[in-house]
Design a protein around this motif. Structure first.
Motif, PDB file in Angstrom:
ATOM      1  N   GLN A 367       0.844  -1.191   0.000  1.00 14.98           N
ATOM      2  CA  GLN A 367       0.000   0.000   0.000  1.00 14.98           C
ATOM      3  C   GLN A 367       0.883   1.246   0.000  1.00 14.98           C
ATOM      4  OE1 GLN A 367      -2.353  -0.904   3.481  1.00 14.98           O
ATOM      5  NE2 GLN A 367      -4.006  -1.767   2.250  1.00 14.98           N
ATOM      6  N   THR A 368       0.277   2.401  -0.149  1.00  8.84           N
ATOM      7  CA  THR A 368       1.032   3.649  -0.286  1.00  8.84           C
ATOM      8  C   THR A 368       0.708   4.569   0.878  1.00  8.84           C
ATOM      9  OG1 THR A 368       0.977   3.448  -2.692  1.00  8.84           O
ATOM     10  CG2 THR A 368       1.542   5.604  -1.781  1.00  8.84           C
ATOM     11  N   VAL A 369       1.769   5.093   1.480  1.00  8.70           N
ATOM     12  CA  VAL A 369       1.654   6.051   2.582  1.00  8.70           C
ATOM     13  C   VAL A 369       2.466   7.288   2.199  1.00  8.70           C
ATOM     14  CG1 VAL A 369       2.048   6.493   5.026  1.00  8.70           C
ATOM     15  CG2 VAL A 369       1.380   4.210   4.265  1.00  8.70           C
ATOM     16  N   VAL A 370       1.820   8.453   2.191  1.00 12.19           N
ATOM     17  CA  VAL A 370       2.489   9.716   1.886  1.00 12.19           C
ATOM     18  C   VAL A 370       2.479  10.576   3.143  1.00 12.19           C
ATOM     19  CG1 VAL A 370       2.517  11.776   0.460  1.00 12.19           C
ATOM     20  CG2 VAL A 370       1.815   9.592  -0.537  1.00 12.19           C
ATOM     21  N   LEU A 371       3.662  11.003   3.560  1.00  6.60           N
ATOM     22  CA  LEU A 371       3.822  11.845   4.747  1.00  6.60           C
ATOM     23  C   LEU A 371       3.943  13.288   4.284  1.00  6.60           C
ATOM     24  CD1 LEU A 371       6.440   9.577   6.519  1.00  6.60           C
ATOM     25  CD2 LEU A 371       3.967   9.595   6.896  1.00  6.60           C
ATOM     26  N   ALA A 372       2.910  14.089   4.556  1.00  5.57           N
ATOM     27  CA  ALA A 372       2.884  15.506   4.173  1.00  5.57           C
ATOM     28  C   ALA A 372       3.100  16.360   5.417  1.00  5.57           C
ATOM     29  CB  ALA A 372       1.553  15.859   3.502  1.00  5.57           C
ATOM     30  N   ASP A 408       5.135  -1.398   2.643  1.00  2.69           N
ATOM     31  CA  ASP A 408       4.362  -0.364   1.956  1.00  2.69           C
ATOM     32  C   ASP A 408       5.297   0.600   1.224  1.00  2.69           C
ATOM     33  OD1 ASP A 408       2.039  -1.438   2.894  1.00  2.69           O
ATOM     34  OD2 ASP A 408       1.890  -0.099   4.624  1.00  2.69           O
ATOM     35  N   ASN A 409       4.718   1.307   0.270  1.00  6.20           N
ATOM     36  CA  ASN A 409       5.437   2.377  -0.420  1.00  6.20           C
ATOM     37  C   ASN A 409       5.330   3.650   0.406  1.00  6.20           C
ATOM     38  OD1 ASN A 409       6.048   0.894  -2.966  1.00  6.20           O
ATOM     39  ND2 ASN A 409       3.813   0.848  -3.119  1.00  6.20           N
ATOM     40  N   VAL A 410       6.459   4.328   0.594  1.00 11.15           N
ATOM     41  CA  VAL A 410       6.513   5.523   1.443  1.00 11.15           C
ATOM     42  C   VAL A 410       6.929   6.706   0.585  1.00 11.15           C
ATOM     43  CG1 VAL A 410       7.522   6.581   3.494  1.00 11.15           C
ATOM     44  CG2 VAL A 410       7.108   4.111   3.431  1.00 11.15           C
ATOM     45  N   GLY A 411       6.164   7.793   0.668  1.00 12.64           N
ATOM     46  CA  GLY A 411       6.485   9.035  -0.013  1.00 12.64           C
ATOM     47  C   GLY A 411       6.558  10.177   0.986  1.00 12.64           C
ATOM     48  N   LEU A 412       7.134  11.302   0.568  1.00 11.99           N
ATOM     49  CA  LEU A 412       7.322  12.457   1.462  1.00 11.99           C
ATOM     50  C   LEU A 412       7.025  13.727   0.697  1.00 11.99           C
ATOM     51  CD1 LEU A 412       8.290  13.645   4.202  1.00 11.99           C
ATOM     52  CD2 LEU A 412      10.602  13.699   3.225  1.00 11.99           C
ATOM     53  N   LEU A 413       6.307  14.637   1.366  1.00 17.65           N
ATOM     54  CA  LEU A 413       6.002  15.957   0.818  1.00 17.65           C
ATOM     55  C   LEU A 413       6.162  16.984   1.932  1.00 17.65           C
ATOM     56  CD1 LEU A 413       4.852  17.764  -1.503  1.00 17.65           C
ATOM     57  CD2 LEU A 413       2.587  17.342  -0.512  1.00 17.65           C
ATOM     58  N   VAL A 468      -2.705   9.658   3.179  1.00 18.08           N
ATOM     59  CA  VAL A 468      -1.985  10.936   3.234  1.00 18.08           C
ATOM     60  C   VAL A 468      -2.028  11.427   4.671  1.00 18.08           C
ATOM     61  CG1 VAL A 468      -1.833  13.275   2.352  1.00 18.08           C
ATOM     62  CG2 VAL A 468      -2.624  11.424   0.848  1.00 18.08           C
ATOM     63  N   VAL A 469      -0.892  11.331   5.376  1.00 18.48           N
ATOM     64  CA  VAL A 469      -0.789  11.778   6.768  1.00 18.48           C
ATOM     65  C   VAL A 469      -0.284  13.223   6.737  1.00 18.48           C
ATOM     66  CG1 VAL A 469       0.179  11.308   9.039  1.00 18.48           C
ATOM     67  CG2 VAL A 469      -0.245   9.419   7.454  1.00 18.48           C
ATOM     68  N   LEU A 470      -1.165  14.163   7.069  1.00 18.10           N
ATOM     69  CA  LEU A 470      -0.860  15.592   6.994  1.00 18.10           C
ATOM     70  C   LEU A 470      -0.599  16.127   8.398  1.00 18.10           C
ATOM     71  CD1 LEU A 470      -0.652  18.288   5.513  1.00 18.10           C
ATOM     72  CD2 LEU A 470      -3.154  18.506   5.705  1.00 18.10           C
ATOM     73  N   PHE A 471       0.659  16.529   8.661  1.00 19.08           N
ATOM     74  CA  PHE A 471       1.030  17.149   9.932  1.00 19.08           C
ATOM     75  C   PHE A 471       0.926  18.658   9.760  1.00 19.08           C
ATOM     76  CE2 PHE A 471       3.182  13.075   9.872  1.00 19.08           C
ATOM     77  CZ  PHE A 471       2.960  12.577  11.150  1.00 19.08           C
ATOM     78  N   THR A 472      -0.007  19.263  10.442  1.00 21.61           N
ATOM     79  CA  THR A 472      -0.223  20.699  10.288  1.00 21.61           C
ATOM     80  C   THR A 472      -0.769  21.268  11.592  1.00 21.61           C
ATOM     81  OG1 THR A 472      -1.285  22.392   8.912  1.00 21.61           O
ATOM     82  CG2 THR A 472      -2.562  20.408   9.404  1.00 21.61           C
ATOM     83  N   GLU A 473      -1.159  22.548  11.557  1.00 25.62           N
ATOM     84  CA  GLU A 473      -1.725  23.219  12.715  1.00 25.62           C
ATOM     85  C   GLU A 473      -2.832  24.150  12.231  1.00 25.62           C
ATOM     86  OE1 GLU A 473      -2.692  23.781  16.393  1.00 25.62           O
ATOM     87  OE2 GLU A 473      -1.000  22.469  15.861  1.00 25.62           O
ATOM     88  N   LEU A 474      -3.955  24.131  12.919  1.00 29.54           N
ATOM     89  CA  LEU A 474      -5.124  24.920  12.541  1.00 29.54           C
ATOM     90  C   LEU A 474      -5.406  25.939  13.638  1.00 29.54           C
ATOM     91  CD1 LEU A 474      -7.466  22.075  11.233  1.00 29.54           C
ATOM     92  CD2 LEU A 474      -5.979  23.574   9.902  1.00 29.54           C
ATOM     93  N   VAL A 475      -5.330  27.219  13.267  1.00 27.73           N
ATOM     94  CA  VAL A 475      -5.636  28.315  14.179  1.00 27.73           C
ATOM     95  C   VAL A 475      -6.512  29.288  13.412  1.00 27.73           C
ATOM     96  CG1 VAL A 475      -4.756  30.209  15.577  1.00 27.73           C
ATOM     97  CG2 VAL A 475      -3.512  28.038  15.474  1.00 27.73           C
ATOM     98  N   GLY A 476      -7.737  29.496  13.863  1.00 28.95           N
ATOM     99  CA  GLY A 476      -8.646  30.396  13.181  1.00 28.95           C
ATOM    100  C   GLY A 476      -9.499  29.668  12.151  1.00 28.95           C
ATOM    101  N   THR A 477     -10.483  30.381  11.664  1.00 26.34           N
ATOM    102  CA  THR A 477     -11.425  29.771  10.729  1.00 26.34           C
ATOM    103  C   THR A 477     -10.944  29.792   9.291  1.00 26.34           C
ATOM    104  OG1 THR A 477     -12.552  31.914  10.541  1.00 26.34           O
ATOM    105  CG2 THR A 477     -13.371  30.378  12.219  1.00 26.34           C
ATOM    106  N   GLU A 478     -10.130  30.790   8.909  1.00 30.32           N
ATOM    107  CA  GLU A 478      -9.712  30.893   7.512  1.00 30.32           C
ATOM    108  C   GLU A 478      -8.796  29.747   7.092  1.00 30.32           C
ATOM    109  OE1 GLU A 478      -9.621  32.145   3.697  1.00 30.32           O
ATOM    110  OE2 GLU A 478     -10.938  32.794   5.317  1.00 30.32           O
ATOM    111  N   HIS A 494      -7.964   9.462  -2.141  1.00 33.77           N
ATOM    112  CA  HIS A 494      -7.023   9.167  -1.060  1.00 33.77           C
ATOM    113  C   HIS A 494      -7.742   9.213   0.283  1.00 33.77           C
ATOM    114  CE1 HIS A 494      -3.802   9.553  -4.007  1.00 33.77           C
ATOM    115  NE2 HIS A 494      -4.261  10.761  -4.336  1.00 33.77           N
ATOM    116  N   LEU A 495      -7.063   8.645   1.292  1.00 30.18           N
ATOM    117  CA  LEU A 495      -7.577   8.676   2.659  1.00 30.18           C
ATOM    118  C   LEU A 495      -6.732   9.662   3.458  1.00 30.18           C
ATOM    119  CD1 LEU A 495      -9.430   7.575   4.883  1.00 30.18           C
ATOM    120  CD2 LEU A 495      -7.712   5.784   5.302  1.00 30.18           C
ATOM    121  N   PRO A 496      -7.221  10.872   3.737  1.00 28.55           N
ATOM    122  CA  PRO A 496      -6.424  11.854   4.485  1.00 28.55           C
ATOM    123  C   PRO A 496      -6.538  11.645   5.992  1.00 28.55           C
ATOM    124  CG  PRO A 496      -8.415  12.883   3.618  1.00 28.55           C
ATOM    125  CD  PRO A 496      -8.457  11.452   3.192  1.00 28.55           C
TER     126      PRO A 496
END
Length: 572
Positions: A367-372, A408-413, A468-478, A494-496
């Motif tokens: 399977q494919t796993v992409v680390l964003a 699994d296949n591993v990608g990076l973004l 797609v594993v997305l490491f981020t931070e959400l502050v505010g509505t915009e 994809h499955l985010p």
């Protein structure tokens, strides 16, 4: 034989005697010195020097002693070579005289060379400067000051000259103690140090550093020192006093924690050696400069591998996947545990054994796993010893290793306003090493992330269904609204999995009882931030995205558990 005949005979003898010697060597004074003509206008003297009038002498045919003519009946006669004249260079009278002149010539050459050296290389170092340079490496301990001050108590009770005499005697004794310690202390040239550090240091954890010191002298080395790690490294720098036997060696174990990733440099090791009385010693630096590189937390990978072999992953909070894989290949049977699906119970095996038994199927592979990873401004704040970006990088590294081990296949973004790093999904250990090197160079940027451009870039290059594993931070509505619009476009294919980190400081302010009007305003703002983030995460989950919001310290373990759960449930 008349005077002219005698002169010609003398010239022939001198010519035969010095044939074969070069004129240049004779002119420089090598061998016997060339004679000089006192009166070149005299016909006999000129003929004696040149053989015949109007003819130059052959090469190497020069007379070796003085010839003079008195112009009378006596004819030509030879001068005594020991007689000195101001306009000529006489032959040396003896080997001792020649040696004396040679010494004078060498002394003059040395004086000229010294003068040229002073002109070209600057003034020579004075004796006072050399003494000061040596004294700069001398170290006096507080014990030396105490010993020097001890007589002050007794000298108060001594009258007159007795006090001066006792002071002088004590000062001489103190000097003897200091000189004895300096003579028995090991110098810089007698010690050698070697530093051993891991090839790849890990960020945020203690890394072992060992100093191997060898004593090449025949004295006992009493050593104390100080290590010089890069700026910002946490750890004990001081080296406690210890001793090394003559021609012995010792090893010192230290530990330092790097604050961030990147290239750093260790400096030289500062050493202080003491004598047997502990009064004085020497102070110097041993060369040990060394370049090191700090990577994401590699120790988490090695620790996970070790605990997995021991079957003790629960010690770090990793839960066993209690969900049967939805693959078609049977793997094994195991005892039933609370939480297992009843559809996975093997009733025949349960009847034979008398206890519930569950079938396990081999999970899907390849399977494919992409680390964003979002490297924008909201990931740069430091939470504890590490930034949010560093914690995300550590979690991504462990996920990359687990996916590689699972086949699994591993990608990076990595992205901010633009896409910084992209590795196409591949499998194998080499892909893990490529991911490690790429994560080593990730740096946070003070700019807003462009989710639309980054995920559009990913959708164009990865067409196979992926996690797609997305490491981020959400502050505010915009930002939440922008992210929701982008994830809604990639969710069918994809499955985010959106991974964020909670802010303990904001939560503390939001739940604290305000004591003043300003505290009340701060609490209101903190509550609004938490409410907006919770609403954004609920909205993402409602549109088909997986959501994970955890404490920064538990980010790695929580991400691993969620990945294992997705693999076990067969969500891909």
């Amino acid at each position: 034989m008349d005077g002219s005949g005698r002169a010609r005979v003398a010239a022939r003898r001198l010519t035969r005697r010095h044939r074969g010697r070069s004129r240049r060597a004779l002119a420089r004074g090598r061998g016997r010195r060339r004679g000089r003509i006192r009166d070149r206008d005299h016909p006999y003297v000129a003929r004696a020097r040149f053989g015949r009038p109007g003819r130059q002498p052959a090469r190497g045919c020069q007379p070796a002693c003085r010839i003079e003519c008195d112009g009378g009946a006596g004819g030509t006669r030879f001068r005594d070579p020991r007689r000195r004249e101001s306009h000529g260079v006489p032959l040396p009278t003896s080997p001792g005289a020649a040696a004396s002149r040679g010494r004078d010539r060498r002394r003059g050459h040395r004086r000229r060379a010294s003068r040229h050296h002073r002109v070209g290389a600057g003034p020579p170092v004075s004796r006072l400067a050399r003494i000061a340079r040596r004294a700069s490496g001398v170290h006096l301990t507080p014990r030396a000051a105490l010993v020097a001050a001890l007589p002050a108590v007794v000298l108060v009770f001594l009258p007159g000259w007795w006090a001066y005499g006792a002071t002088a005697v004590w000062f001489v004794l103190w000097l003897w103690l200091v000189s004895s310690d300096l003579g028995e202390s090991v110098g810089e040239g007698d010690l050698h140090v070697t530093r051993t550090v891991p090839v790849k240091l890990s960020i945020g954890v203690g890394n072992p550093v060992k100093l191997h010191i060898v004593n090449h002298s025949s004295l006992t080395a009493r050593i104390a020192g100080r290590e010089t790690p890069p700026a910002g490294f946490a750890g004990e720098r001081a080296i406690s006093p210890f001793e090394i036997e003559p021609h012995g060696e010792a090893e010192i174990a230290l530990e330092f924690t790097p604050p961030s990733r990147g290239a750093y440099s260790f400096g030289d090791v500062g050493i202080r050696t003491l004598g047997p009385f502990g009064v004085a010693g020497r102070r110097f630096d041993l060369p040990a400069a060394q370049e090191v590189r700090v990577y994401p937390d590699i120790t988490a990978v090695t620790g996970y591998s070790l605990l997995a072999r021991k079957g003790a992953l629960h010690e770090i909070g990793i839960r066993a996947a209690r969900f049967s894989g939805l693959g078609t290949e049977y793997e094994s049977l195991r005892d039933y545990e609370p939480g297992d699906d009843y559809r996975d119970i093997d009733w025949k095996a349960t009847a034979r054994r008398g206890a519930p038994v569950v079938r396990r199927f081999e999970a899907e592979r390849s399977q494919t796993v992409v680390l964003a990873i979002d490297a924008g401004r909201l990931m740069t704040p430091r939470v504890g010893p590490l930034t949010k970006l560093d914690r995300s990088v550590n979690a991504a590294l462990l996920l990359a290793w687990l996916a590689s081990q699972a086949g699994d296949n591993v990608g990076l973004l990595v992205f901010a306003r633009d896409v910084e790093v992209f590795l196409p999904p591949r499998k194998g250990h080499k892909q893990f090493l490529r991911t490690l090197e790429a994560l080593y160079a990730v740096e946070g940027r003070v700019e807003e992330p462009d989710y639309a451009a980054a995920l559009r870039f990913l959708a164009m290059r990865v067409t196979k269904r992926s996690l797609v594993v997305l490491f981020t931070e959400l502050v505010g509505t915009e930002p939440s609204r922008r992210l929701l619009g982008v994830l809604g476009g990639i969710a069918p294919r994809h499955l985010p999995l959106v991974v964020t980190q909670r802010n303990a400081e904001v939560e503390r302010v939001a739940t604290a009882v305000p004591d003043s009007e300003s505290d009340a305003f701060r609490a209101t703002v903190a509550q609004d931030l938490l409410h907006d983030k919770a609403a954004a995460l609920r909205l993402l989950a409602a549109h088909g995205s997986l959501v994970l919001d955890v404490e920064p310290e538990a980010l790695t373990v929580a991400a691993v558990n969620r990945y294992l759960e997705i693999k076990a449930r067969g969500r891909l």
